[in-house]
Motif scaffolding. Structure first.
Motif, PDB file in Angstrom:
ATOM      1  N   ASP A 283     -80.508 -14.201 -70.486  1.00  0.00           N
ATOM      2  CA  ASP A 283     -79.223 -13.506 -70.587  1.00  0.00           C
ATOM      3  C   ASP A 283     -78.908 -12.648 -69.366  1.00  0.00           C
ATOM      4  OD1 ASP A 283     -81.061 -11.474 -70.888  1.00  0.00           O
ATOM      5  OD2 ASP A 283     -80.513 -10.992 -72.963  1.00  0.00           O
ATOM      6  N   GLY A 284     -79.721 -12.733 -68.322  1.00  0.00           N
ATOM      7  CA  GLY A 284     -79.464 -11.953 -67.112  1.00  0.00           C
ATOM      8  C   GLY A 284     -80.170 -10.614 -67.050  1.00  0.00           C
ATOM      9  N   THR A 285     -80.948 -10.261 -68.050  1.00  0.00           N
ATOM     10  CA  THR A 285     -81.660  -8.983 -68.033  1.00  0.00           C
ATOM     11  C   THR A 285     -82.543  -8.879 -66.792  1.00  0.00           C
ATOM     12  OG1 THR A 285     -81.687  -8.882 -70.455  1.00  0.00           O
ATOM     13  CG2 THR A 285     -83.280  -7.515 -69.274  1.00  0.00           C
TER      14      THR A 285
ATOM     15  N   PRO B  86     -68.907  -1.389 -71.773  1.00  0.00           N
ATOM     16  CA  PRO B  86     -69.013  -1.512 -70.316  1.00  0.00           C
ATOM     17  C   PRO B  86     -70.280  -2.264 -69.920  1.00  0.00           C
ATOM     18  CG  PRO B  86     -68.491   0.754 -70.957  1.00  0.00           C
ATOM     19  CD  PRO B  86     -68.862   0.022 -72.210  1.00  0.00           C
ATOM     20  N   PRO B  87     -70.180  -3.200 -68.997  1.00  0.00           N
ATOM     21  CA  PRO B  87     -71.376  -3.894 -68.526  1.00  0.00           C
ATOM     22  C   PRO B  87     -72.196  -2.997 -67.608  1.00  0.00           C
ATOM     23  CG  PRO B  87     -69.479  -4.594 -67.259  1.00  0.00           C
ATOM     24  CD  PRO B  87     -68.959  -3.681 -68.338  1.00  0.00           C
ATOM     25  N   ARG B  88     -73.402  -3.409 -67.327  1.00  0.00           N
ATOM     26  CA  ARG B  88     -74.242  -2.659 -66.399  1.00  0.00           C
ATOM     27  C   ARG B  88     -73.692  -2.792 -64.977  1.00  0.00           C
ATOM     28  NH1 ARG B  88     -77.369  -4.949 -70.259  1.00  0.00           N
ATOM     29  NH2 ARG B  88     -79.079  -3.742 -71.147  1.00  0.00           N
TER      30      ARG B  88
ATOM     31  N   PRO C 117     -67.147  -0.836 -47.687  1.00  0.00           N
ATOM     32  CA  PRO C 117     -66.860  -0.676 -46.262  1.00  0.00           C
ATOM     33  C   PRO C 117     -66.588   0.795 -45.945  1.00  0.00           C
ATOM     34  CG  PRO C 117     -65.557  -2.445 -47.219  1.00  0.00           C
ATOM     35  CD  PRO C 117     -66.187  -1.717 -48.360  1.00  0.00           C
ATOM     36  N   PRO C 118     -66.866   1.233 -44.719  1.00  0.00           N
ATOM     37  CA  PRO C 118     -66.663   2.643 -44.370  1.00  0.00           C
ATOM     38  C   PRO C 118     -65.227   3.119 -44.574  1.00  0.00           C
ATOM     39  CG  PRO C 118     -67.953   1.533 -42.679  1.00  0.00           C
ATOM     40  CD  PRO C 118     -67.466   0.478 -43.618  1.00  0.00           C
ATOM     41  N   THR C 119     -64.256   2.184 -44.510  1.00  0.00           N
ATOM     42  CA  THR C 119     -62.857   2.572 -44.652  1.00  0.00           C
ATOM     43  C   THR C 119     -62.387   2.588 -46.100  1.00  0.00           C
ATOM     44  OG1 THR C 119     -62.279   0.258 -44.249  1.00  0.00           O
ATOM     45  CG2 THR C 119     -62.220   1.744 -42.356  1.00  0.00           C
ATOM     46  N   ARG C 120     -63.248   2.222 -47.024  1.00  0.00           N
ATOM     47  CA  ARG C 120     -62.844   2.148 -48.436  1.00  0.00           C
ATOM     48  C   ARG C 120     -62.952   3.521 -49.074  1.00  0.00           C
ATOM     49  NH1 ARG C 120     -61.126  -2.781 -51.193  1.00  0.00           N
ATOM     50  NH2 ARG C 120     -60.994  -2.234 -53.367  1.00  0.00           N
ATOM     51  N   VAL C 121     -61.915   3.945 -49.786  1.00  0.00           N
ATOM     52  CA  VAL C 121     -61.891   5.262 -50.408  1.00  0.00           C
ATOM     53  C   VAL C 121     -62.447   5.210 -51.823  1.00  0.00           C
ATOM     54  CG1 VAL C 121     -60.424   7.167 -51.153  1.00  0.00           C
ATOM     55  CG2 VAL C 121     -59.941   5.988 -48.989  1.00  0.00           C
ATOM     56  N   SER C 122     -62.072   4.198 -52.596  1.00  0.00           N
ATOM     57  CA  SER C 122     -62.531   4.114 -53.982  1.00  0.00           C
ATOM     58  C   SER C 122     -64.020   3.805 -54.029  1.00  0.00           C
ATOM     59  CB  SER C 122     -61.733   3.053 -54.746  1.00  0.00           C
ATOM     60  OG  SER C 122     -61.690   1.832 -54.041  1.00  0.00           O
ATOM     61  N   VAL C 123     -64.657   4.202 -55.128  1.00  0.00           N
ATOM     62  CA  VAL C 123     -66.111   4.092 -55.258  1.00  0.00           C
ATOM     63  C   VAL C 123     -66.467   2.902 -56.150  1.00  0.00           C
ATOM     64  CG1 VAL C 123     -66.407   6.560 -54.908  1.00  0.00           C
ATOM     65  CG2 VAL C 123     -66.162   5.674 -57.237  1.00  0.00           C
ATOM     66  N   PRO C 124     -67.733   2.454 -56.137  1.00  0.00           N
ATOM     67  CA  PRO C 124     -68.130   1.285 -56.939  1.00  0.00           C
ATOM     68  C   PRO C 124     -67.729   1.403 -58.403  1.00  0.00           C
ATOM     69  CG  PRO C 124     -69.889   1.870 -55.437  1.00  0.00           C
ATOM     70  CD  PRO C 124     -68.861   2.949 -55.314  1.00  0.00           C
ATOM     71  N   GLY C 125     -67.136   0.332 -58.909  1.00  0.00           N
ATOM     72  CA  GLY C 125     -66.720   0.284 -60.305  1.00  0.00           C
ATOM     73  C   GLY C 125     -65.372   0.898 -60.582  1.00  0.00           C
ATOM     74  N   LEU C 126     -64.785   1.556 -59.582  1.00  0.00           N
ATOM     75  CA  LEU C 126     -63.503   2.236 -59.783  1.00  0.00           C
ATOM     76  C   LEU C 126     -62.425   1.700 -58.856  1.00  0.00           C
ATOM     77  CD1 LEU C 126     -64.681   5.943 -60.251  1.00  0.00           C
ATOM     78  CD2 LEU C 126     -63.982   4.308 -62.012  1.00  0.00           C
TER      79      LEU C 126
ATOM     80  N   ALA D 101     -74.328 -14.614 -68.322  1.00  0.00           N
ATOM     81  CA  ALA D 101     -75.380 -13.608 -68.112  1.00  0.00           C
ATOM     82  C   ALA D 101     -74.859 -12.221 -68.507  1.00  0.00           C
ATOM     83  CB  ALA D 101     -75.818 -13.605 -66.646  1.00  0.00           C
ATOM     84  N   PRO D 102     -74.587 -12.003 -69.797  1.00  0.00           N
ATOM     85  CA  PRO D 102     -73.936 -10.758 -70.230  1.00  0.00           C
ATOM     86  C   PRO D 102     -74.758  -9.502 -69.988  1.00  0.00           C
ATOM     87  CG  PRO D 102     -74.723 -12.011 -72.126  1.00  0.00           C
ATOM     88  CD  PRO D 102     -74.872 -12.903 -70.930  1.00  0.00           C
ATOM     89  N   ARG D 103     -76.079  -9.632 -69.819  1.00  0.00           N
ATOM     90  CA  ARG D 103     -76.917  -8.450 -69.612  1.00  0.00           C
ATOM     91  C   ARG D 103     -77.338  -8.277 -68.151  1.00  0.00           C
ATOM     92  NH1 ARG D 103     -78.501  -5.942 -74.068  1.00  0.00           N
ATOM     93  NH2 ARG D 103     -80.358  -5.041 -73.081  1.00  0.00           N
ATOM     94  N   ALA D 104     -76.700  -9.013 -67.276  1.00  0.00           N
ATOM     95  CA  ALA D 104     -76.970  -8.856 -65.850  1.00  0.00           C
ATOM     96  C   ALA D 104     -76.405  -7.517 -65.362  1.00  0.00           C
ATOM     97  CB  ALA D 104     -76.356 -10.005 -65.062  1.00  0.00           C
TER      98      ALA D 104
END
Length: 454
Positions: A144-146, A169-171, A180-189, A206-209
């Protein structure tokens, strides 16, 4: 020095430079996710050349061509050559130099997502995809991707939207994600879009990946106020993955990595002219391949979309070019390349056919995977998850499921590709064909061939 001849334009390129303290310092800042501007400013360049300071520097080891793939190649403390992004003057003739100041010049071609060009209605849903893939059989066998990470190299993931669609919410590992250095938003947002669609589709099998958010397609080149990604941004992202998974070993709690790439280049006109040694689309020695090879030689699976320049329904950016439409990294022998089909097994008209562009591995795509189904609703409630983009992400999730447990014998990335090819569902004569590759991906049969499923 650059000769002061009449100039008609400047061209953005990737440029090899010899090791110096400024490049090492800039690469250290990039590796730490910090702006490299101040450090790179100390690197001297010929008159008329402008460095793109937000790009920083990335180690590439020795010279061009058949460069050795070894950890030292990508270790910023030991590498003797670095890649930078620069804008160089181009003479009135338009001829791009093969090298400048002793350093090779390579294409920093623009890349884009491979989303469907079609407006036809969805065929089936993600539930149908689950049934075709046999995800219930995978789950019953603990596949399952664990403990497996899926790096979504795309435009960014909106975790909240995934949670709303999936019910929870998935992991997502923000610490192992990259921006990238020019990206303002953060991971997942990041904004809901193509990257969110790909993340959703990868989780079908792979729902648990654990997702890694790698928004390379949201990088901005010098002077570009759109959101176009380039090969240079992909190189930065891959180097980040190499530092975390190859130079340092897998992060705690994760044992395997699958890299999903639902992007490509649509037309050779976006690249250097034909015959230039630094071209991307038909050049097996472009430096990006060294980064891809470094991952796959370390046992990391790399999955690419084919192309949406299929003969029946080519996407508009293809400019009606449908022969040799699979180009660049999407043709590398090290990667698994996907065509797209419906849940009924019919090839989608926008899915490019082989062979690949001349000069590269001709037998692409490798396989077909499901696409054009209702799933993420990342655009509208009725718009399908489509293109070879969705097929790539679905396949990446299948590989992640198969990586949940170690097989009885270690399986290399190349052996995984071979197992998937050998167990694909074929509808014609055995072997590869230009429309379907080796057939439709069958993860349960692949799992049996690898000793994972009784």
């Amino acid at each position: 020095m650059v000769r002061k001849s009449p100039q008609s334009a400047f061209r953005r390129v990737l440029w090899e430079r010899p090791r110096d303290p400024a490049l090492i310092g800039a690469a250290e800042r990039v590796a730490a996710g910090e702006p490299p501007h101040e450090r790179l400013g100390a690197h001297r360049v010929p008159e008329g050349v402008r460095l793109h300071h937000p790009f920083g520097a990335v180690p590439i080891g020795g010279g061009a061509g058949a460069r050795e793939i070894a950890p030292v190649t990508f270790d910023l403390r030991r590498a003797d050559r670095f890649l930078v992004r620069a804008t160089i003057p181009v003479p009135a003739s338009g001829e791009i130099p093969a090298e400048l100041d002793g350093g090779a010049i390579y294409s920093d071609a623009e890349i884009g997502t491979t989303l469907t060009c079609g407006s036809s209605r969805a065929v089936g849903t993600s539930v149908d995809v689950q049934a075709r893939l046999g995800t219930d059989v995978l789950a019953r066998n603990g596949l399952d991707g664990t403990g497996v990470a899926i790096a979504i190299v795309d435009g960014g993931i909106a975790l909240a939207r995934l949670g709303a669609r999936l019910g929870t919410p998935p992991r997502l590992d923000a610490g192992q994600s990259w921006s990238p250095p020019t990206r303002v938003s953060v991971p997942g947002l990041h904004r809901v879009g193509h990257g969110t669609m790909c993340a959703y589709d990868a989780l079908i099998a792979a729902p648990r990946a654990t997702l890694l958010d790698i928004p390379a397609l949201g990088a901005r080149a010098a002077g570009d106020h759109g959101a176009a990604g380039t090969i240079g941004a992909a190189i930065q992202a891959y180097w980040f993955l190499i530092t975390r998974w190859v130079l340092s070993g897998p992060p705690a709690g994760l044992r395997a990595l699958v890299v999903s790439n639902s992007w490509g280049i649509y037309h050779p006109s976006l690249d250097f002219p034909e015959g230039h040694p630094g071209r991307y689309v038909d050049n097996p020695d472009h430096p990006f391949r060294a980064y891809v090879r470094a991952l796959t030689l370390a046992g990391i699976d790399v999955v690419f979309a084919g192309s949406n320049c299929g003969p029946e329904c080519p996407a508009a950016p293809c400019l009606q070019r449908v022969q040799g439409a699979i180009m660049g990294a999407n043709t590398y022998p090290e990667v698994l390349t996907l065509a797209a089909c419906t849940v009924a097994g019919e090839r989608l008209g926008y899915s490019a056919t082989g062979p690949s562009i001349a000069g590269m591995m001709p037998r692409k795509p490798d396989l077909m995977a499901y696409s054009h189904f209702l799933g993420s609703q990342s655009r509208t409630r009725s718009t399908p998850d489509g293109g070879t983009s969705a097929a790539c992400a679905v396949a990446a999730g299948c590989v992640a499921a198969l990586r949940t447990r170690a097989t009885p014998a270690p399986t290399s990335a190349a052996a995984m590709v071979q197992a998937l090819r050998a167990t694909a569902l074929q509808s014609g004569p055995p072997g590869w064909n230009a429309e379907r590759g080796y057939g439709i991906l069958q993860p349960v049969d692949a799992g049996r061939s690898l000793g994972l499923i009784p």
